[in-house]
Design a protein around this motif. Structure first.
Motif: not given
Length: 156
Positions: A120-124, A117, A127
């Motif tokens: 991968r820089k989850f934005k919501d 998380s 993801q």
């Protein structure tokens, strides 16, 4: 040179020497220099590989999980070994992240998702859910036993 001895687990060599002019004795220590690659960050900056930074990020991912510190240290050691074996001068932070995720996936699925998380820089939440589903399908594929051939009865 007067005397030479290998120190702690081959970590260094201790040498007793004598000055040829004044005959005074002294000790020198020789250490093997670890040459690890520089990490190329997403913005193009280059930083020396930092074992403690890697360890801290893995420990953070494993926080409040039943993963021992020794297991984390083992993973860090394995990753460091992989980097030594590559013998390349640089590694991208993305590639290093993938290597960490491979190890975390085997170590602890929750730690894996936590690390993913951030990496991968989850934005919501979508993801996040996608990653968990991918992990579940990977586990099911790994756990599914191979189909056993059925016994065929021979006619007499």
């Amino acid at each position: 040179m007067v005397d030479s001895r290998v120190g702690r687990d081959g970590e260094f060599i201790r040498r007793r020497r004598e000055c040829l002019k004044c005959h005074r004795r002294y000790t020198t220590y020789e250490y093997i220099e670890d040459v690890l690659p520089h990490v190329v960050k997403r913005d193009g900056r280059r930083e020396p590989f930092d074992r403690q930074k890697l360890r801290a990020s893995i420990l953070k991912s494993c926080e409040k999980r039943s993963v021992g510190v020794q297991a984390v240290d083992d993973v860090v050691g394995e990753i460091e070994s992989q980097l030594h074996d590559r013998a390349e001068k640089e590694i991208s932070s993305e590639e290093l992240g993938k290597i960490v995720m491979e190890h975390l996936q085997k170590l602890d699925p929750v730690a894996y998702v936590r690390f993913a998380s951030v990496y991968r820089k989850f934005k919501d939440v979508g993801q996040f859910v996608e990653e968990v589903r991918g992990l579940q399908s990977h586990d099911k594929a790994k756990a599914a036993p191979a189909a056993k051939p059925k016994a065929v009865a021979k006619a007499k």
